[in-house]
Design a protein around this motif. Structure first.
Motif, PDB file in Angstrom:
ATOM      1  N   ALA A 120       6.810   1.161  10.263  1.00 60.81           N
ATOM      2  CA  ALA A 120       7.517   2.149   9.444  1.00 60.81           C
ATOM      3  C   ALA A 120       6.587   3.208   8.867  1.00 60.81           C
ATOM      4  O   ALA A 120       6.989   3.973   8.015  1.00 60.81           O
ATOM      5  CB  ALA A 120       8.237   1.431   8.306  1.00 60.81           C
ATOM      6  N   ALA A 121       5.347   3.242   9.295  1.00 61.87           N
ATOM      7  CA  ALA A 121       4.383   4.133   8.667  1.00 61.87           C
ATOM      8  C   ALA A 121       3.749   5.077   9.683  1.00 61.87           C
ATOM      9  O   ALA A 121       3.815   4.866  10.883  1.00 61.87           O
ATOM     10  CB  ALA A 121       3.304   3.304   7.978  1.00 61.87           C
ATOM     11  N   ILE A 122       3.109   6.080   9.149  1.00 67.01           N
ATOM     12  CA  ILE A 122       2.372   7.044   9.953  1.00 67.01           C
ATOM     13  C   ILE A 122       0.921   6.590   9.992  1.00 67.01           C
ATOM     14  O   ILE A 122       0.369   6.126   8.999  1.00 67.01           O
ATOM     15  CB  ILE A 122       2.504   8.447   9.329  1.00 67.01           C
ATOM     16  CG1 ILE A 122       3.982   8.844   9.251  1.00 67.01           C
ATOM     17  CG2 ILE A 122       1.707   9.467  10.106  1.00 67.01           C
ATOM     18  CD1 ILE A 122       4.246  10.074   8.439  1.00 67.01           C
ATOM     19  N   ALA A 123       0.280   6.731  11.133  1.00 69.06           N
ATOM     20  CA  ALA A 123      -1.068   6.199  11.332  1.00 69.06           C
ATOM     21  C   ALA A 123      -2.101   6.802  10.378  1.00 69.06           C
ATOM     22  O   ALA A 123      -3.118   6.181  10.099  1.00 69.06           O
ATOM     23  CB  ALA A 123      -1.504   6.418  12.774  1.00 69.06           C
ATOM     24  N   SER A 124      -1.872   7.986   9.857  1.00 70.02           N
ATOM     25  CA  SER A 124      -2.856   8.613   8.974  1.00 70.02           C
ATOM     26  C   SER A 124      -2.824   8.063   7.551  1.00 70.02           C
ATOM     27  O   SER A 124      -3.670   8.419   6.741  1.00 70.02           O
ATOM     28  CB  SER A 124      -2.637  10.125   8.945  1.00 70.02           C
ATOM     29  OG  SER A 124      -1.369  10.413   8.396  1.00 70.02           O
ATOM     30  N   LEU A 125      -1.883   7.213   7.247  1.00 66.50           N
ATOM     31  CA  LEU A 125      -1.793   6.634   5.904  1.00 66.50           C
ATOM     32  C   LEU A 125      -2.798   5.500   5.748  1.00 66.50           C
ATOM     33  O   LEU A 125      -3.205   4.874   6.727  1.00 66.50           O
ATOM     34  CB  LEU A 125      -0.376   6.124   5.656  1.00 66.50           C
ATOM     35  CG  LEU A 125       0.697   7.207   5.599  1.00 66.50           C
ATOM     36  CD1 LEU A 125       2.069   6.574   5.551  1.00 66.50           C
ATOM     37  CD2 LEU A 125       0.503   8.110   4.395  1.00 66.50           C
ATOM     38  N   PRO A 126      -3.197   5.203   4.505  1.00 63.74           N
ATOM     39  CA  PRO A 126      -4.160   4.108   4.294  1.00 63.74           C
ATOM     40  C   PRO A 126      -3.576   2.758   4.698  1.00 63.74           C
ATOM     41  O   PRO A 126      -2.359   2.548   4.604  1.00 63.74           O
ATOM     42  CB  PRO A 126      -4.434   4.156   2.789  1.00 63.74           C
ATOM     43  CG  PRO A 126      -3.333   4.950   2.198  1.00 63.74           C
ATOM     44  CD  PRO A 126      -2.820   5.863   3.273  1.00 63.74           C
ATOM     45  N   PRO A 127      -4.429   1.823   5.135  1.00 60.00           N
ATOM     46  CA  PRO A 127      -3.941   0.508   5.594  1.00 60.00           C
ATOM     47  C   PRO A 127      -3.166  -0.274   4.534  1.00 60.00           C
ATOM     48  O   PRO A 127      -2.273  -1.040   4.872  1.00 60.00           O
ATOM     49  CB  PRO A 127      -5.222  -0.233   5.982  1.00 60.00           C
ATOM     50  CG  PRO A 127      -6.237   0.822   6.209  1.00 60.00           C
ATOM     51  CD  PRO A 127      -5.865   1.977   5.341  1.00 60.00           C
ATOM     52  N   SER A 128      -3.503  -0.083   3.262  1.00 55.72           N
ATOM     53  CA  SER A 128      -2.780  -0.816   2.218  1.00 55.72           C
ATOM     54  C   SER A 128      -1.313  -0.399   2.157  1.00 55.72           C
ATOM     55  O   SER A 128      -0.469  -1.179   1.727  1.00 55.72           O
ATOM     56  CB  SER A 128      -3.446  -0.614   0.859  1.00 55.72           C
ATOM     57  OG  SER A 128      -3.390   0.751   0.493  1.00 55.72           O
ATOM     58  N   PHE A 129      -1.012   0.832   2.612  1.00 53.89           N
ATOM     59  CA  PHE A 129       0.369   1.293   2.615  1.00 53.89           C
ATOM     60  C   PHE A 129       1.227   0.444   3.534  1.00 53.89           C
ATOM     61  O   PHE A 129       2.387   0.170   3.225  1.00 53.89           O
ATOM     62  CB  PHE A 129       0.444   2.767   3.046  1.00 53.89           C
ATOM     63  CG  PHE A 129       1.852   3.271   3.158  1.00 53.89           C
ATOM     64  CD1 PHE A 129       2.539   3.682   2.036  1.00 53.89           C
ATOM     65  CD2 PHE A 129       2.505   3.302   4.379  1.00 53.89           C
ATOM     66  CE1 PHE A 129       3.843   4.140   2.125  1.00 53.89           C
ATOM     67  CE2 PHE A 129       3.802   3.755   4.481  1.00 53.89           C
ATOM     68  CZ  PHE A 129       4.477   4.177   3.352  1.00 53.89           C
ATOM     69  N   PHE A 130       0.658   0.039   4.670  1.00 55.29           N
ATOM     70  CA  PHE A 130       1.401  -0.776   5.621  1.00 55.29           C
ATOM     71  C   PHE A 130       1.853  -2.084   4.988  1.00 55.29           C
ATOM     72  O   PHE A 130       2.976  -2.536   5.188  1.00 55.29           O
ATOM     73  CB  PHE A 130       0.567  -1.071   6.870  1.00 55.29           C
ATOM     74  CG  PHE A 130       0.102   0.151   7.601  1.00 55.29           C
ATOM     75  CD1 PHE A 130       0.945   1.218   7.818  1.00 55.29           C
ATOM     76  CD2 PHE A 130      -1.186   0.229   8.084  1.00 55.29           C
ATOM     77  CE1 PHE A 130       0.532   2.346   8.503  1.00 55.29           C
ATOM     78  CE2 PHE A 130      -1.623   1.349   8.765  1.00 55.29           C
ATOM     79  CZ  PHE A 130      -0.760   2.411   8.978  1.00 55.29           C
TER      80      PHE A 130
END
Length: 139
Positions: A49-59
């Motif tokens: 559900a996330a975009i690859a440029s977001l920080p890993p903690s967001f996932f």
């Protein structure tokens, strides 16, 4: 000639109850293992559900939010509380799952199941909780 099933329209509230219980139970059953799975499961669910440029903690947070919404939202649908808002939030979560399946090019049974779930949830947004719920006005 009158249809033999025409008399069932007196019990339309029961159909909404069955829809709420069925959809809510499936979502709660699907959300519980995500909710209790821990960080690696949350990350796996959140990555879709996330975009690859977001920080890993967001996932991880996205996966946890998905598990919470599915489990708690499913229970709220079953008891008929905050039905329209819950169904709308859950349809957004299922919408992300559908977008991930489309991006992966997967149009198999999982895609159809998600499509059916989002249609049922959007139906509940418009239908409302029905007569047999805690949302009902005038109890």
């Amino acid at each position: 000639m009158k249809s033999p099933l025409a008399g069932l329209s007196k019990f339309d509230f029961f159909g909404v109850l069955l829809l709420r219980i069925g959809v809510g139970a499936v979502l709660a059953f699907h959300g519980y293992p995500i909710l209790t799975g821990g960080g690696s499961v949350w990350t796996d669910v959140g990555k879709g559900a996330a975009i690859a440029s977001l920080p890993p903690s967001f996932f991880e947070y996205a996966g946890l939010a998905s598990g919470i919404l599915q489990f708690i939202g499913g229970i709220l649908l079953i008891i008929g509380m905050f039905t329209r808002g819950t169904a709308l939030l859950l349809s957004i979560v299922v919408g992300f799952a559908i977008a991930n399946l489309i991006a992966a090019g997967s149009f198999q049974l999982g895609f159809l199941a998600h499509l059916q779930m989002i249609l049922a949830l959007l139906g509940l947004v418009f239908i409302g909780p029905g007569r047999l719920s805690l949302d009902r006005k005038g109890i």
